[in-house]
Write a protein that holds these residues in place. Structure first.
Motif, PDB file in Angstrom:
ATOM      1  N   THR A 158       9.481  34.297  18.413  1.00 37.56           N
ATOM      2  CA  THR A 158      10.255  33.467  19.672  1.00 37.56           C
ATOM      3  C   THR A 158       9.510  32.010  19.908  1.00 37.56           C
ATOM      4  N   LEU A 159       8.268  31.900  19.276  1.00 39.07           N
ATOM      5  CA  LEU A 159       7.840  30.725  19.367  1.00 39.07           C
ATOM      6  C   LEU A 159       8.051  29.428  18.560  1.00 39.07           C
ATOM      7  N   PRO A 160       8.020  28.189  18.995  1.00 39.09           N
ATOM      8  CA  PRO A 160       8.567  27.246  17.980  1.00 39.09           C
ATOM      9  C   PRO A 160       7.384  27.030  17.175  1.00 39.09           C
ATOM     10  N   GLU A 161       7.698  26.484  15.738  1.00 33.73           N
ATOM     11  CA  GLU A 161       7.001  26.220  14.814  1.00 33.73           C
ATOM     12  C   GLU A 161       5.532  25.355  15.394  1.00 33.73           C
ATOM     13  N   ASN A 162       5.860  24.323  16.220  1.00 34.63           N
ATOM     14  CA  ASN A 162       4.740  23.597  16.611  1.00 34.63           C
ATOM     15  C   ASN A 162       4.502  24.021  17.948  1.00 34.63           C
ATOM     16  N   THR A 163       3.148  24.626  18.187  1.00 38.33           N
ATOM     17  CA  THR A 163       2.976  25.357  19.870  1.00 38.33           C
ATOM     18  C   THR A 163       2.319  24.245  20.477  1.00 38.33           C
ATOM     19  N   TYR A 164       2.066  23.062  20.125  1.00 36.32           N
ATOM     20  CA  TYR A 164       1.408  22.097  20.787  1.00 36.32           C
ATOM     21  C   TYR A 164       1.934  21.877  22.250  1.00 36.32           C
ATOM     22  N   TYR A 165       3.066  21.686  22.442  1.00 35.31           N
ATOM     23  CA  TYR A 165       3.629  21.358  23.684  1.00 35.31           C
ATOM     24  C   TYR A 165       3.658  22.884  24.584  1.00 35.31           C
ATOM     25  N   VAL A 166       3.655  24.077  23.817  1.00 36.53           N
ATOM     26  CA  VAL A 166       3.421  25.249  24.836  1.00 36.53           C
ATOM     27  C   VAL A 166       2.305  25.355  25.300  1.00 36.53           C
ATOM     28  N   VAL A 167       1.230  25.190  24.357  1.00 40.78           N
ATOM     29  CA  VAL A 167      -0.370  25.316  24.771  1.00 40.78           C
ATOM     30  C   VAL A 167      -0.170  24.253  25.992  1.00 40.78           C
ATOM     31  N   ARG A 168       0.033  22.896  25.764  1.00 41.19           N
ATOM     32  CA  ARG A 168       0.007  22.065  26.851  1.00 41.19           C
ATOM     33  C   ARG A 168       0.440  22.231  28.072  1.00 41.19           C
ATOM     34  N   TYR A 169       1.702  22.863  28.128  1.00 40.36           N
ATOM     35  CA  TYR A 169       2.515  23.361  29.490  1.00 40.36           C
ATOM     36  C   TYR A 169       1.662  24.691  30.023  1.00 40.36           C
ATOM     37  N   LEU A 170       1.145  25.585  29.150  1.00 41.92           N
ATOM     38  CA  LEU A 170       0.246  26.716  29.571  1.00 41.92           C
ATOM     39  C   LEU A 170      -0.574  26.140  30.536  1.00 41.92           C
ATOM     40  N   ASP A 171      -1.435  25.383  29.897  1.00 42.42           N
ATOM     41  CA  ASP A 171      -2.673  24.402  30.760  1.00 42.42           C
ATOM     42  C   ASP A 171      -2.435  24.205  31.886  1.00 42.42           C
ATOM     43  N   GLU A 172      -1.064  23.262  31.879  1.00 40.91           N
ATOM     44  CA  GLU A 172      -0.587  22.702  33.257  1.00 40.91           C
ATOM     45  C   GLU A 172      -0.261  23.816  34.481  1.00 40.91           C
ATOM     46  N   ILE A 173       0.494  24.865  33.998  1.00 47.34           N
ATOM     47  CA  ILE A 173       1.139  25.741  34.964  1.00 47.34           C
ATOM     48  C   ILE A 173       0.719  27.018  35.135  1.00 47.34           C
ATOM     49  N   TYR A 174      -0.302  27.429  34.372  1.00 52.06           N
ATOM     50  CA  TYR A 174      -0.729  28.892  34.512  1.00 52.06           C
ATOM     51  C   TYR A 174      -1.404  29.303  35.790  1.00 52.06           C
ATOM     52  N   LYS A 175      -2.172  28.386  36.450  1.00 52.47           N
ATOM     53  CA  LYS A 175      -2.953  28.896  37.552  1.00 52.47           C
ATOM     54  C   LYS A 175      -1.864  29.033  38.792  1.00 52.47           C
ATOM     55  N   LYS A 176      -1.092  27.713  38.858  1.00 51.57           N
ATOM     56  CA  LYS A 176      -0.138  27.645  39.909  1.00 51.57           C
ATOM     57  C   LYS A 176       0.882  28.748  39.682  1.00 51.57           C
ATOM     58  N   THR A 177       1.435  29.098  38.538  1.00 52.42           N
ATOM     59  CA  THR A 177       2.466  30.143  38.369  1.00 52.42           C
ATOM     60  C   THR A 177       1.775  31.494  38.929  1.00 52.42           C
ATOM     61  N   LEU A 178       0.479  31.641  38.527  1.00 51.76           N
ATOM     62  CA  LEU A 178       0.065  33.257  38.997  1.00 51.76           C
ATOM     63  C   LEU A 178      -0.302  33.092  40.546  1.00 51.76           C
ATOM     64  N   LEU A 179      -0.694  32.187  41.124  1.00 50.79           N
ATOM     65  CA  LEU A 179      -0.871  31.936  42.505  1.00 50.79           C
ATOM     66  C   LEU A 179       0.666  32.218  43.260  1.00 50.79           C
ATOM     67  N   ASP A 180       1.556  31.702  42.606  1.00 48.94           N
ATOM     68  CA  ASP A 180       2.987  32.024  43.390  1.00 48.94           C
ATOM     69  C   ASP A 180       3.450  33.247  43.232  1.00 48.94           C
ATOM     70  N   LEU A 181       3.134  33.978  41.918  1.00 53.05           N
ATOM     71  CA  LEU A 181       3.760  35.252  41.626  1.00 53.05           C
ATOM     72  C   LEU A 181       2.964  36.318  42.542  1.00 53.05           C
ATOM     73  N   PHE A 182       1.634  35.939  42.845  1.00 46.74           N
ATOM     74  CA  PHE A 182       0.805  37.079  43.577  1.00 46.74           C
ATOM     75  C   PHE A 182       0.905  36.655  45.130  1.00 46.74           C
ATOM     76  N   ASP A 183       1.464  35.543  45.332  1.00 43.59           N
ATOM     77  CA  ASP A 183       1.474  35.011  46.840  1.00 43.59           C
ATOM     78  C   ASP A 183       0.234  34.762  47.376  1.00 43.59           C
ATOM     79  N   PHE A 184      -0.895  34.079  46.410  1.00 49.40           N
ATOM     80  CA  PHE A 184      -2.210  33.997  46.801  1.00 49.40           C
ATOM     81  C   PHE A 184      -2.263  32.466  47.395  1.00 49.40           C
ATOM     82  N   PRO A 185      -3.340  32.319  47.924  1.00 47.12           N
ATOM     83  CA  PRO A 185      -3.641  30.815  48.368  1.00 47.12           C
ATOM     84  C   PRO A 185      -4.608  30.344  47.312  1.00 47.12           C
ATOM     85  N   GLU A 186      -4.790  29.007  47.433  1.00 47.32           N
ATOM     86  CA  GLU A 186      -5.464  28.442  46.239  1.00 47.32           C
ATOM     87  C   GLU A 186      -6.949  28.694  46.196  1.00 47.32           C
TER      88      GLU A 186
END
Length: 206
Positions: free
Chosen positions: A139-167
């Motif tokens: 299901t991943l694109p052949e070039n995963t560069y942008y996927v990795v880049r977006y993971l870096d950008e959003i993973y912390k904020k996404t987890l904070l939102d999912l768990f309803d945690f403060p920063e």
């Protein structure tokens, strides 16, 4: 209960029958002094936290899957962003199911912030493997560069939102990481000792 297929690993009935000195009962219900942190955690509170986070994951996964299916094939960056987001959601949902249904290891019972740290490090490990081309996923694109880049950008904020945690929740990660590493090391030492005993027993022909 997460769904009809996923039930609590440590139900009240099971906790009543387990001769575990760490498990106690008071007006708030069954609780444990967690193995990794030595902090009082009520089983009901822990499971409710997982249930709430799981519901958020499933709702977002449904939305993201619809969004990805509707994207034009030429929208590579948009697809990469939603793919990265889906990776995080799927990882959280998978681990919640695993922790929620485990009824044999009290080590899976921990504070919400500690669970968040576990997920933070799991996503980071996945990100490293993905960057090295070590994730076989059609299901991943052949070039995963942008996927990795977006993971870096959003993973912390996404987890904070999912768990309803403060920063500040993840500012404590070094403490939780160290506790979990120590706990893992203790388990390894115990396993090693047991193996030594078994080898000794076998050598004596008992």
């Amino acid at each position: 209960m997460l769904s009809e297929n996923y039930k609590r690993g440590f139900s009240d009935e099971k906790l009543k029958s387990i001769p575990e000195p760490k498990v106690k009962y008071d007006a708030g219900g069954f609780y444990i002094m967690t193995i990794s942190e030595n902090v009082k955690v009520y089983f009901d509170d822990y499971y409710r936290f997982l249930e709430t986070a799981y519901d958020r994951c499933q709702t977002e996964l449904d939305r993201v899957n619809v969004k990805i299916a509707s994207l034009d094939k030429t929208w590579n960056e948009s697809r990469a962003y939603y793919t990265a987001y889906r990776i995080i959601l799927q990882a959280v949902a998978k681990n919640i199911r695993s922790f929620y249904t485990d009824g044999s290891n009290f080590g899976v019972v921990m504070t919400p912030w500690c669970f968040g740290t576990v997920m933070l490090e799991k996503i980071e490990t996945y990100r490293e493997r993905l960057a090295k081309g070590q994730v076989p996923d059609e299901t991943l694109p052949e070039n995963t560069y942008y996927v990795v880049r977006y993971l870096d950008e959003i993973y912390k904020k996404t987890l904070l939102d999912l768990f309803d945690f403060p920063e500040e929740a993840f500012k404590m990660r070094w403490q939780y990481s160290e506790l979990l590493k120590r706990y893992s090391k203790v388990l390894q030492n115990i396993t090693g000792s047991l193996q030594s005993v078994l080898l000794m027993v076998k050598s004596y022909g008992v």
